[in-house]
Design an enzyme around this catalytic site. Structure first.
Site, PDB file in Angstrom:
ATOM      1  N   SER A 268       0.887  -1.325   0.024  1.00 47.96           N
ATOM      2  CA  SER A 268       0.001  -0.100  -0.104  1.00 47.96           C
ATOM      3  C   SER A 268       0.850   1.426   0.030  1.00 47.96           C
ATOM      4  CB  SER A 268      -1.065   0.088   1.204  1.00 47.96           C
ATOM      5  OG  SER A 268      -0.236   0.270   2.437  1.00 47.96           O
ATOM      6  N   ASP A 269       0.370   2.375  -0.167  1.00 48.96           N
ATOM      7  CA  ASP A 269       0.843   3.675  -0.239  1.00 48.96           C
ATOM      8  C   ASP A 269       0.907   3.822   1.352  1.00 48.96           C
ATOM      9  OD1 ASP A 269       2.397   6.053  -0.583  1.00 48.96           O
ATOM     10  OD2 ASP A 269       1.407   6.366  -2.459  1.00 48.96           O
TER      11      ASP A 269
END
Length: 590
Positions: A268-269
């Site tokens: 994920s970011d």
């Protein structure tokens, strides 16, 4: 059958025969043995990425609850991480990531500027040097390259990419991945997917896009990055056709895994899983954890949701142990294939000593980058190169601002090492027997001030004593990068007034633009003799730019993005599809 564009380095490594096959089998056996020993907490730790913060639980590194860390650099806290890791039961190496975008100790011109060189070898060399410097500091994973295609320079993150052309972007994605990996870094191609097409150039904004355009234009740079060996892919913040990418199984499983044959880690970011509640997906962290993990995100960056909520999700049967084991195996395989265990023994004090020195090779690459990326936009009467001048006025605070030369991602670089445009021009002028007067004017001239008129008038009077005026205007480091979308790409009002006053002296005026994206020049282009874009020059790029200014090197950089005449034209790209009524200056109905 795996397509040639679908293999990661890691996947390709597993497919080769001979010694490579034996080594891959050995890694699989090592993973099998380790998985049998791991507790649930240790497995979930491998899909957790914890960032340095005011409160960081080092004991969780020792327990295995934090299996990966980020943003420690060479800080004293990194020594604490290593000490905690040495107490861990299984001694599984840590992924240690950070944003190494366009350099670490040595900063190069940022990626959009590098793209203007159209030189894959030079881009590769810069990425490799950044990798070597980062590994020496203890980092083993970079969240780069950004391979997002973009056609709207209002978006601040164009500074991190390769511009609007899909072929150039794919070529540079390959070069940058190969360079970072040659320098010793694990790579994360980002942001998957279409993050660069947010509505109106607004950061983090929603994207509506047809799948043909997605596959033909947006995906090829990711395919090139994966084929070149990108071990990880970062999912993007944005919603895509109504569904946040972080929880979008169609994108992450059907397209990335199935169609593109990506076998590495999807991360994920920053905090993206937690931010899904703001998309309206659910207010319940457990629901968000389940949706994200089942959609195909293997690694939770900085939300801490997997660590806190996966045990419950598994106990309730809403996430399977098979899915967890699959993600853990991906993480372990990349760690072992990259030999991170050996690298975990870096000495923080030795790393600091290494980082205290600038590498001569990095200096050479940075200067060459300055030469090859200085973009000549306007040159009336061949004003450039400068010749037969005895006195030069260098005007504008941006000419002598080390921090603004560094751009939005300074990494471990130091302001005191920056060779500014003022210094580089003065040094080159001295070799030509010319002198330089520096006039700060209104500093960066970002915002109108009551005293501007008097300061600008005084600056123009002094500058008029020179044979030629070199004015440096454009963006500060704060005006480009993430969370730096702009509604208007025009130069600030004080900068325009400064250029007008300098032009009114009757002396030749050369404008150097700094920044990380195309900037409007329509309101000054007819007043000045020459305009060149020098981007954010980084540590030594100004030296190369000065050489172009004096004609030691011919300007060879080309546009990586369409240069608009008005912000209202955007988004705009050279390769727009034709219409039934092609443009004609004499026909308004076109």
């Amino acid at each position: 059958m795996v397509s040639k564009f679908g293999k990661s380095a890691f996947a390709a490594f597993l497919l080769v025969g001979g010694a490579g096959r034996v080594e891959a089998d050995a890694i699989d056996r090592r993973i099998d043995a380790l998985m049998r020993r791991m507790t649930l907490e240790e497995k979930i730790g491998q899909v957790t990425l914890a960032s340095i913060a005011e409160v960081f639980h080092y004991d969780k590194v020792a327990s295995g609850a934090y299996g990966n860390v980020m943003n420690f650099g060479t800080a004293p806290e990194f020594a604490k991480v290593l000490a905690a890791w040495r107490r861990s039961r299984l001694g599984i190496p840590l992924l240690h990531g950070t944003d190494i975008i366009y350099g670490n100790r040595t900063l190069f011109v940022p990626p959009i500027g590098q793209a203007a060189s159209f030189d894959t070898g030079l881009n590769r060399a810069a990425a490799e040097q950044a990798g070597l410097e980062s590994v020496a500091a203890g980092t083993n994973w970079t969240y780069a390259p950004m391979v997002d295609l973009n056609r709207d320079p209002r978006w601040g993150r164009v500074v991190e990419g390769a511009g609007e052309d899909v072929h150039l972007a794919a070529c540079l994605a390959k070069a940058r991945v190969e360079g970072f990996r040659a320098g010793g870094l694990i790579v994360s191609a980002k942001h998957f997917v279409a993050y660069g097409f947010g509505e109106g150039g607004r950061d983090y904004d929603a994207v509506e896009m047809g799948e043909p355009f997605l596959r033909d234009r947006v995906l090829p740079p990711f395919r090139a990055a994966i084929a070149a060996g990108a071990e990880t892919v970062m999912s993007s913040f944005n919603a895509f056709n109504g569904m946040p990418v972080t929880a979008n199984g169609h994108l992450l499983k059907d397209i990335l895994r199935r169609d593109m044959h990506f076998g590495g880690i999807v991360t994920s970011d920053w905090g993206a899983i937690d931010q899904l509640k703001n998309h309206g997906l659910s207010p319940d962290p457990l629901d968000l954890t389940i949706a994200t993990f089942n959609a195909g995100v293997d690694l939770d960056m900085a939300s801490d949701f997997y660590r806190r909520h996966l045990p419950t999700a598994i106990a309730q049967g809403r996430v399977s142990m098979a899915r967890l084991d699959e993600a853990v195996r991906r993480v372990l395989r990349i760690k072992f294939a990259s030999d991170l265990g050996r690298r975990m023994h870096v000495d923080p004090e030795e790393a600091k000593a290494t980082q205290a020195k600038l590498d001569p090779r990095g200096r050479d690459i940075a200067i060459e980058m300055g030469r090859r990326t200085t973009l000549l936009l306007h040159n009336v009467g061949d004003r450039l190169p400068l010749k037969n001048v005895g006195r030069i006025a260098v005007v504008g605070g941006l000419a002598d601002s080390p921090r603004d030369h560094m751009g939005p991602h300074p990494a471990l670089s130091k302001p005191e090492d920056i060779v500014t445009l003022r210094a580089a021009i003065a040094a080159r002028a001295a070799r030509a027997g010319a002198s330089v007067d520096y006039l700060e004017a209104c500093g960066a001239c970002r915002f109108p001030s009551d005293g501007d008129a008097a300061v600008i008038a005084d600056t123009a009077t002094k500058a008029a004593q020179a044979d030629v005026i070199v004015a440096v205007v454009g963006e500060t480091y704060e005006e480009s990068g993430e969370a730096a979308a702009r509604a208007d790409l025009a130069l600030s009002a004080p900068q325009v007034k400064l250029i007008e006053a300098l032009a009114a002296t009757g002396k030749p005026v050369v404008v150097l633009l700094t920044g990380g994206r195309p900037l409007l020049v329509e309101n000054i282009i007819d007043r000045v003799d020459a305009i060149a874009m020098v981007w954010f020059p980084g540590t030594f790029g100004a030296i190369g730019a000065a050489e172009v200014l004096f004609g030691d090197v011919s300007p060879s950089a080309r546009l990586p993005m369409t240069w608009p005449r008005s912000t209202g034209q955007l988004p705009l790209s050279y390769d727009r599809l034709p219409t039934g009524r092609p443009a004609s200056a004499d026909d308004k109905w076109t």
